[in-house]
Design a protein around this motif. Structure first.
Motif, short mmCIF file in Angstrom:
data_model
loop_
_atom_site.label_atom_id
_atom_site.label_comp_id
_atom_site.label_asym_id
_atom_site.label_seq_id
_atom_site.Cartn_x
_atom_site.Cartn_y
_atom_site.Cartn_z
N GLU A 285 0.83 -1.21 0.00
CA GLU A 285 0.00 0.00 0.00
C GLU A 285 0.86 1.26 0.00
N GLY A 286 1.95 1.24 0.75
CA GLY A 286 2.83 2.40 0.81
C GLY A 286 3.48 2.70 -0.52
N TRP A 287 4.01 1.68 -1.16
CA TRP A 287 4.66 1.90 -2.45
C TRP A 287 3.65 2.24 -3.54
N LYS A 288 2.45 1.71 -3.43
CA LYS A 288 1.38 2.08 -4.37
C LYS A 288 1.08 3.57 -4.23
N SER A 289 1.06 4.08 -3.00
CA SER A 289 0.84 5.51 -2.75
C SER A 289 1.99 6.34 -3.31
N VAL A 290 3.21 5.88 -3.12
CA VAL A 290 4.38 6.60 -3.66
C VAL A 290 4.28 6.68 -5.18
N ASP B 281 3.21 11.72 -0.92
CA ASP B 281 4.45 11.88 -0.16
C ASP B 281 4.51 10.82 0.94
N LYS B 282 4.76 9.58 0.55
CA LYS B 282 4.77 8.45 1.49
C LYS B 282 6.08 7.67 1.40
N PHE C 190 9.03 7.97 2.96
CA PHE C 190 9.63 7.57 4.24
C PHE C 190 8.87 6.40 4.85
N ALA C 191 7.55 6.52 4.88
CA ALA C 191 6.74 5.45 5.48
C ALA C 191 6.90 4.14 4.71
N ALA C 192 6.85 4.19 3.39
CA ALA C 192 7.00 2.98 2.58
C ALA C 192 8.37 2.36 2.79
N SER C 193 9.40 3.17 2.86
CA SER C 193 10.76 2.66 3.07
C SER C 193 10.91 2.05 4.46
#
Length: 126
Positions: free
Chosen positions: A84-89, A94-95, A97-100
């Motif tokens: 979900e985080g990388w999909k948002s990136v 602006d995700k 940091f969270a995805a990483s």
């Protein structure tokens, strides 16, 4: 106590501290929206450190099974949250940091599962 069981216990103590630090980092990156990062990092960090302490103190099957199941649950959650985080990136949000951060937690969880599998005989031998 078996050396590999003790090493695994210290690994999980460190893994627990790592999860707590990640939870704090996630919260500090966005205090308004990342309260769950602090709660889940703290909770699962304390659990993992607890399993590690139990292993170091001589626990055998109980802490091994608890650590395995807890870490397997984390792998599932971090896989979903990473996706979900990388999909948002990729959608331009602006995700990064969270995805990483979540992806790093996933890698650490997978590594912890591998550590448990490789050292299982230390917990299940007579």
């Amino acid at each position: 106590m078996n050396s590999n069981a003790s090493k695994t216990g210290f690994w999980f103590l460190g893994f627990g501290v790592f999860l707590i630090i990640c939870g704090v980092a996630g919260y500090l990156s966005n205090p308004a929206a990342a309260k769950t990062a602090l709660m889940s990092g703290g909770t699962f960090g304390l659990l993992s450190a607890g399993w590690g302490a139990w292993m170091v103190k001589g626990g055998r099957r109980g802490p091994y099974i608890a650590a395995f199941l807890t870490t397997l649950l984390l792998c599932a959650a971090f896989t979903w949250r990473s996706y979900e985080g990388w999909k948002s990136v990729m959608a331009g949000e602006d995700k990064l940091f969270a995805a990483s951060l979540i992806s790093t937690m996933l890698v650490a969880s997978i590594t912890s599962i591998i550590v448990l599998i490789r050292r299982r005989s230390a917990f299940f031998s007579n």
